[in-house]
Design a protein around this motif. Structure first.
Motif: not given
Length: 415
Positions: A34-36, A48-49, A215
């Motif tokens: 998971i990330g931006p 936002q993620v 995240p």
């Protein structure tokens, strides 16, 4: 005549890696995919993620001309099918009668990125600017259709669309078709590529997604502080093959699919039944068909979305189906803590995790688990993988509309 059903090939493109091997290695290591959000400008969005596939270039994989006529969802499904076919060895000339090879690959949403892009184009430039490929790129059956064309699969072929349970049902229905002799092998799985503004906005509006911007803690299944799932994307395809067909050609067998449960809550369009009757029955059906004996070493890959209602009701469902003692003795985890929720791809990816857990004797963890929830009181394999002696595995998935699916697997053995 009924046939045993083997998993002989696996292909995956996920937020953890662009192959099945990379994905499994990351699951075992407890890595977070998971990330931006980068697929669009998310400034101003509450969410936002996301769990995005990284480094997959459709134009490099398919060529620019072909890629332009394939929605990203279909591209991910086709890439996974290529890997699964090669991994199984069925891509070799004469390895299988193509009239006995099928494709059951679904998508929860289909070519939604193509559809929204085309709507925006037509709003700006008029209806005459619609692409002649619009319909063929957006309809949900095109993953199955394009894979069948690419792999020359002329046997039973259909998509499944049951939201978050899509590819679990695809695997289950393929299992039944192979078990009862309608095909020698079926490519089964699903794909999704819906990290776009419109879909994120829709899931945000129905309060399904986490608004946690970190995240590393956004997706925390079964944790008391969970507050919603993380949207993911990807594709996963498995080769389900008649056991005797696989043995005759000397194929490697990852695991055996032995049972399938398919039920509906008939309760609510988005919320699971708080009494967990539907998911409990799906587990009971799969366990009964497969002759599963939980005391012999059971891994459960739970749907485990990181939503308040899902995780608690699913926990209750395991207890109702297996009994309190067996449920507490089982090794449970949610790999969505690492992959996010890949919607149409998630069921197949989690069956993959079960098959490889049985092969390697390793339970992948539920990462980001910190604060116990009294309503979720099983062994969720927190934060680190665990070596275990495993004989059986269950994979559960629940979808909007009340759809429930459970797949039962057994470690590969001759007897």
């Amino acid at each position: 005549m009924e046939h045993r059903v083997a998993i002989t090939g696996i292909g995956a493109v996920t937020p953890l890696g662009n192959t099945a091997a990379e994905t499994w290695e990351a699951m075992r290591a407890g890595r977070c995919g998971i990330g931006p959000i980068t697929r669009f400008d998310a400034e101003g969005f509450a969410v936002q993620v996301a769990a995005e596939v990284k480094g997959f270039d459709g134009e490099a994989y398919f060529g620019r001309r072909e890629a332009r006529h394939l929605d990203r969802c279909v591209q991910l499904a086709m890439a996974a099918s290529d890997e699964a076919m090669a991994d199984s060895g069925l891509d070799a000339e004469g390895a299988i009668d193509r009239e006995r090879l099928g494709v059951y690959v679904g998508s929860g949403i289909g070519g939604v990125e193509t559809y929204t892009d085309q709507v925006h184009l037509m709003e700006k430039k008029g209806l005459r600017r619609a692409s002649p490929y619009l319909v063929a790129m957006m309809i949900p059956n095109m993953a199955s259709g394009n894979i069948a064309i690419r792999q020359k699969a002329q046997g039973p072929t259909l998509p499944v669309v049951t939201a978050c349970a899509t590819s679990a049902h695809a695997v289950g229905e393929a299992f039944r078709a192979v078990k009862h002799g309608y095909a020698d092998a079926i490519l089964a799985g699903g794909a999704e590529a819906a990290i776009i503004p419109e879909v994120i906005a829709g899931f945000t509006a129905c309060r399904a997604l986490t608004t946690n911007p970190d995240p590393q803690t956004a997706c925390r299944p079964f944790d008391a502080d969970r507050d919603g799932f993380v949207m993911g994307e990807g594709g996963c395809v498995l080769v389900l093959e008649q056991w005797e067909h696989a043995v005759a050609r000397g194929a490697r067998i990852y695991a055996e699919v032995v049972g399938y449960g398919n039920t509906d809550d008939a309760h609510h369009i988005t919320s699971p039944d708080p009494e967990a009757a539907g998911i409990a029955r799906a587990v009971e059906l799969a366990v009964a068909e497969g002759g599963v004996r939980p005391e012999e070493g059971l891994y459960i890959n739970a749907h485990g979305t990181s939503t308040k209602l899902n995780d608690s009701s699913e926990t209750l469902g395991f207890k109702r189906a297996l009994g309190e003692d067996a449920a507490r003795a089982a090794h449970v985890s949610s790999t969505k803590s690492m992959t996010g929720h890949m919607i149409g791809a998630t069921g197949a990816a989690e069956v993959m995790a079960c098959a490889l857990a049985l092969r390697d004797g390793v339970v992948p963890p539920t990462i980001n688990y910190r604060t116990p929830d009294p309503a979720c009181d099983l062994d969720y394999t927190p934060n680190e993988a665990r070596a275990c002696e495993l004989t059986w595995a269950l994979s559960t998935n629940l979808g909007f509309g009340g759809h429930n699916a459970c797949i039962a697997l057994r470690a590969a053995k001759e007897a």
